[in-house]
Design an enzyme around this catalytic site. Sequence first.
Site, PDB file in Angstrom:
ATOM      1  N   ASP A   1       0.526  -1.090  -0.493  1.00 45.22           N
ATOM      2  CA  ASP A   1       0.218   0.048   0.079  1.00 45.22           C
ATOM      3  C   ASP A   1       0.721   1.408   0.201  1.00 45.22           C
ATOM      4  OD1 ASP A   1      -2.103   1.610   0.734  1.00 45.22           O
ATOM      5  OD2 ASP A   1      -1.685   1.359   2.707  1.00 45.22           O
TER       6      ASP A   1
ATOM      7  N   ASP B   1      -0.325   4.756   0.528  1.00 43.23           N
ATOM      8  CA  ASP B   1      -0.454   5.970   1.955  1.00 43.23           C
ATOM      9  C   ASP B   1      -0.818   5.543   3.314  1.00 43.23           C
ATOM     10  OD1 ASP B   1      -0.650   8.905   0.653  1.00 43.23           O
ATOM     11  OD2 ASP B   1      -2.021   7.829  -0.541  1.00 43.23           O
TER      12      ASP B   1
END
Length: 296
Positions: free
Chosen positions: A95, A97
């Site tokens: 991922d 953020d």
Amino acid sequence: MGELTQTEVYSSPPSNSPRTQQLWKSMLSWLTFFFKIIRALVHYPLLSFSSSNTSFKPLPSIELHGHLDSAAASVEITDADSDHHPSHKLMVVLDLDETLVCAYETSSLPASLRTQATEAGLNWFEFECAPSDKEGEGKPKISHVTVFERPGLKEFIRQLSEFADLVLFTAGLEGYARPLVDIIDMENRFSLRLYRPSTTTTEYREHVKDLSCISKDLCRIVIVDNNPFSFLLQPVNGIPCIPFSAGQPHDTQLLDVILPLLKQLSEQKDVRPMLYEKFHMSDWFQKQGIPASFWT
């Protein structure tokens, strides 16, 4: 600051005395500083801010600390495990953020937070991006973004790429995420980048990351995400990591916790038994009201 007893409050000098005025000024100054820090910490990173109709509820930090610390400290690779001889490299889906970086709209970022992060040694940079939002007359809306790198980010990616194939999978808009990843991955170590259109909407959550669109072999793929609902469809392939923000300049999760665990997983023929044993994510999802029949 020492606490004032009720007696001290009632016996204090009149409100117009210099001592009382000085005390009130000190308390007011402290409260102002406190609320600035709170505002900085609760400010949503750009991804969360721009994700519409998202109601993700990440695992509590305390619960994650317990799971991740035990995973880093207690997982052991036995001789039997080493004899599995995996046929191909581990695939690690990352991922963006709050996992690798945290990003803020520059205009909303308190100067005090940036100063504190810089003084603590946190790497950061600014860039311009053009999300899909349009201004009047069809002109793209330009956003100015400040990005803080999670400590150890570049070394984490470098070491991880030596034994795993890397995929970037974010629910962020491509207009925002692509130029950001260009900066943190100048050596193009990610073999694939996926953005919001590649996510899936389910009856329980939006922006779910279906690993089957990346690989049909779920034995050798793992996803690292601060939001466990992102890997709702493959709960025993996920590693829930502690969310990162600019207020955590001394975070060591990437190099001290996640990387050692991924090295251990790379020696497994099937990552799922170890991940289930360490995190019990399928059990956790059931506690959130999502039945096992949803992913089995």
